[in-house]
Design an enzyme around this catalytic site. Sequence first.
Site, PDB file in Angstrom:
ATOM      1  N   HIS A 358       0.810  -1.227   0.000  1.00 15.20           N
ATOM      2  CA  HIS A 358       0.000   0.000   0.000  1.00 15.20           C
ATOM      3  C   HIS A 358       0.837   1.267   0.000  1.00 15.20           C
ATOM      4  O   HIS A 358       0.310   2.342   0.249  1.00 15.20           O
ATOM      5  CB  HIS A 358      -0.892   0.046   1.245  1.00 15.20           C
ATOM      6  CG  HIS A 358      -2.131  -0.758   1.116  1.00 15.20           C
ATOM      7  ND1 HIS A 358      -3.263  -0.311   0.475  1.00 15.20           N
ATOM      8  CD2 HIS A 358      -2.430  -2.001   1.556  1.00 15.20           C
ATOM      9  CE1 HIS A 358      -4.199  -1.231   0.526  1.00 15.20           C
ATOM     10  NE2 HIS A 358      -3.719  -2.265   1.163  1.00 15.20           N
ATOM     11  N   LYS A 546      -8.686  13.566   4.554  1.00 14.86           N
ATOM     12  CA  LYS A 546      -7.876  12.343   4.509  1.00 14.86           C
ATOM     13  C   LYS A 546      -6.911  12.379   5.695  1.00 14.86           C
ATOM     14  O   LYS A 546      -6.825  13.399   6.381  1.00 14.86           O
ATOM     15  CB  LYS A 546      -7.096  12.229   3.193  1.00 14.86           C
ATOM     16  CG  LYS A 546      -6.287  13.477   2.851  1.00 14.86           C
ATOM     17  CD  LYS A 546      -5.603  13.353   1.500  1.00 14.86           C
ATOM     18  CE  LYS A 546      -6.567  13.482   0.358  1.00 14.86           C
ATOM     19  NZ  LYS A 546      -6.590  12.411  -0.580  1.00 14.86           N
ATOM     20  N   ARG A 547      -6.178  11.301   5.899  1.00 18.81           N
ATOM     21  CA  ARG A 547      -5.165  11.267   6.950  1.00 18.81           C
ATOM     22  C   ARG A 547      -4.194  12.428   6.737  1.00 18.81           C
ATOM     23  O   ARG A 547      -3.894  12.777   5.595  1.00 18.81           O
ATOM     24  CB  ARG A 547      -4.427   9.929   6.838  1.00 18.81           C
ATOM     25  CG  ARG A 547      -3.658   9.479   8.031  1.00 18.81           C
ATOM     26  CD  ARG A 547      -3.371   7.985   7.914  1.00 18.81           C
ATOM     27  NE  ARG A 547      -2.849   7.614   6.608  1.00 18.81           N
ATOM     28  CZ  ARG A 547      -1.567   7.657   6.261  1.00 18.81           C
ATOM     29  NH1 ARG A 547      -0.654   8.075   7.116  1.00 18.81           N
ATOM     30  NH2 ARG A 547      -1.172   7.278   5.059  1.00 18.81           N
ATOM     31  N   LYS A 552       0.710  14.189   1.513  1.00 20.13           N
ATOM     32  CA  LYS A 552      -0.637  14.504   1.015  1.00 20.13           C
ATOM     33  C   LYS A 552      -0.825  16.022   0.861  1.00 20.13           C
ATOM     34  O   LYS A 552      -1.809  16.484   0.310  1.00 20.13           O
ATOM     35  CB  LYS A 552      -1.697  13.912   1.949  1.00 20.13           C
ATOM     36  CG  LYS A 552      -1.668  12.371   1.952  1.00 20.13           C
ATOM     37  CD  LYS A 552      -2.700  11.780   2.907  1.00 20.13           C
ATOM     38  CE  LYS A 552      -2.577  10.285   3.083  1.00 20.13           C
ATOM     39  NZ  LYS A 552      -3.099   9.495   1.956  1.00 20.13           N
ATOM     40  N   THR A 654      -8.536   6.537  -2.195  1.00 18.96           N
ATOM     41  CA  THR A 654      -9.907   6.102  -2.489  1.00 18.96           C
ATOM     42  C   THR A 654     -10.885   7.241  -2.235  1.00 18.96           C
ATOM     43  O   THR A 654     -11.996   7.227  -2.756  1.00 18.96           O
ATOM     44  CB  THR A 654     -10.316   4.874  -1.640  1.00 18.96           C
ATOM     45  OG1 THR A 654     -10.058   5.151  -0.266  1.00 18.96           O
ATOM     46  CG2 THR A 654      -9.571   3.627  -2.080  1.00 18.96           C
ATOM     47  N   LYS A 658     -14.572   8.449  -4.084  1.00 21.85           N
ATOM     48  CA  LYS A 658     -15.832   8.770  -3.383  1.00 21.85           C
ATOM     49  C   LYS A 658     -16.332  10.151  -3.808  1.00 21.85           C
ATOM     50  O   LYS A 658     -17.528  10.356  -4.015  1.00 21.85           O
ATOM     51  CB  LYS A 658     -15.618   8.703  -1.863  1.00 21.85           C
ATOM     52  CG  LYS A 658     -15.325   7.292  -1.369  1.00 21.85           C
ATOM     53  CD  LYS A 658     -14.604   7.278  -0.016  1.00 21.85           C
ATOM     54  CE  LYS A 658     -13.954   5.929   0.226  1.00 21.85           C
ATOM     55  NZ  LYS A 658     -13.024   5.930   1.350  1.00 21.85           N
TER      56      LYS A 658
END
Length: 811
Positions: A358, A546-547, A552, A654, A658
Amino acid sequence: MIKKDTFDKEKFKKELESNVRMLFRRKLEEATPQQIYQAVAYSVKDDIIDNWIETHKAYEKQDKKMVYYMSMEFLMGRALGNNMINLLCYDDVRETLEELGLDLNLIEDQEPDAALGNGGLGRLAACFLDSLATLGYPAYGCGIRYRYGMFKQKIENGYQVEVPDNWLKYGNPFEIKRDEYAVEVKFGGYVDVEMHNGRQKFVQKGYQSVRAVPYDMPIVGYGNHIVNTLRIWDAEAINNFNLDSFDKGEYEKAVEQENLARTICEVLYPNDNHMAGKELRLKQQYFFISASVQRAIAKYKETHDDIRKFHEKVTFQLNDTHPTVAVAELMRILVDEEGLEWDEAWEITRKTCAYTNHTIMAEALEKWPIELFSRLLPRVYQIVEEINRRFVIEIQNKYPGDQEKIRKMAILYDGQVRMAHLAIAGSYSVNGVARLHTDILKKRELKDFYEMMPEKFNNKTNGITQRRFLLHGNPLLASWVTDKIGDDWITNLDHLKHLKVYVDDEKCQQEFMNIKYQNKVRLAKYIKEHNGIDVDPRSIFDCQVKRLHEYKRQLMNILHVMYLYNEIKAHPDMDIVPRTFIFGAKAAAGYYTAKLTIKLINAVADKINNDSSINGKIKVVFIEDYRVSNAELIFAAADVSEQISTASKEASGTGNMKFMLNGALTLGTMDGANVEIVEEVGKENAFIFGLSADQVMEYEKNGNYNPRDVYNNNQDVRQILTQLVNGFYSPENPELFRALYDALLEKDTYFTLLDFDSYKEAHNRIDAAYRDEQHWARTAMLQTASAGKFSSDRTIEEYAKEMWHLEKVTL
């Protein structure tokens, strides 16, 4: 068309009243909202149980191969609504409750999110379980029953504060304790060699042990009567109270066993910047893996006598490196307890285990100090040593005299156990989770392994379940879609492509955007209630949830907001479409930079939201305690989906899927699954910016990027960075954000400053595009219409056919 069972309203009302009476000794009208939720959940569970029993009878009778999906996280979200949707009784239950004067939305809000996961890894596992049950494949999810999950996030004075998430406070009505399947898991001690029938037997002695007790949760398939199982393990003491020690006044010693057991399942990802935290994390991993493997073997032996054929009926899917100790644990049981020779045990193991990678980030591939691993798991470590010895011989045979290959590929090296290497050596399959990610693994991160065993490597692009993220999360859009194209999309998301005929229809565009507006009103109400901030549903809702991690680049997002604020202050008449920037993220408890970024986002929000001179042109909202239940509100309401990771760093993502499913436009880099999203929807229907993965990797290889060049040549960047350290956002402590400033100017590891101008320009394109209402509506509809590929049903079909070789069960 799936045929619905008839629903008996009167029977349901009687059950509900009976449950309230039996559970709480109350009448329905006296019950609290939490008690009503419990009673409704037990009534729904009653409908599930018969299907659950029948499903498992069918599995045994038809003797199908079973996948055990092993994961440290299962971010399930609330169970009640999802279970009712998959039982096809959601509307019936809602109407029945309305007749009793009860509101299903309020009842659903009484359920805490199951605190069994944190980020995309855990949510993916949950989507996969939903798809496995809906498609009729035999499966168990295996994980840990965390008592407090990761933590509940509170924002106090702009800082993240971690408080226990006591999600089990009122019990979990959907779980069933299965004491009869409890097993013992051993830690520490030493290994003795004894002779048995002329053969060496390795015996662990002087160990401490705990009792692993499974709790089963139903995973209901959509409209097919199939119910699979999520099995989460809790730890109990073998002898939980030592009366003798207590009588002697040795109170700590009296409950020593109990304390060992308690700590194992207390929290998800204990802070591991100290040795005690590392040890606890390894204990957790071995605990649930050993329990799951022991139980899987026992279950197989109930109906089969030849352990040599274990792999024909069982596959273990290892979700990331956390469960990869399964390779060694399976070997331990086959060799030590089943009496197999090493070679035959290794052949079974290699045909049973499969590994999902991952991450591209080398630091996220787990490594354990040998000192810790061998002390905590002495026999398992011996097995890892032997696996490594033989694997190194394989490498030497393939690449004679190449010491560099051993350095790069050995499982044991530099005093560490490299778990990803153990997983690759001991598995029949290694998969990435998006096409770009898998290519990078093959060409860069796992290049040596790919060269040596290319047949193991494959790609399975992630997916999401439309039943959770459209049918449950966005009921207005779901019924609009069904109205236009029928309801086949619920189990075959590819059918969404039939919406494409409507994208140029003005009436449909208006309907679609009206639904988006109503969802924005719903989210605005949530924000007002939880943050006390008024946001305008007519503004662009620009969301990044998100985390929180540096790659990110939530930091780039908030730096751009700071830039925009400076522009509006300098040009008060500036024509800008009002924007609401919405953030949601948890930072790991020990991750200093991530926590400081949260503080910065909140400091910027404070300043901007309280500045009346900008006339509400921009607002900034940080949504506390981001989780599945509030995520559903955000996805449905978003106009813009921020997917801005440094290219080559995000394995898949992901959240991007969504948002797309719910009609939000992607603002993103060509990273992870964004690449495939853009392929499906067309580059002209997304806002793509920034360096490519190849460019990022080239910079990293050559080291020829200096962030100070951007700082020196870009006045906008210079201004916002100066504001980090001149007290503009923290007058009480000008040095507060110094660490962020230094990190950006010294290293800028994730190329935030280098991508900044391109990011800014993409935002300008969004502003221009949103003004053309008709074109925006068409593009938003195209997102939903193009999302068919990104169903977890498609992903699971690929796993089942190409890797696991599962067959569907027939009821």
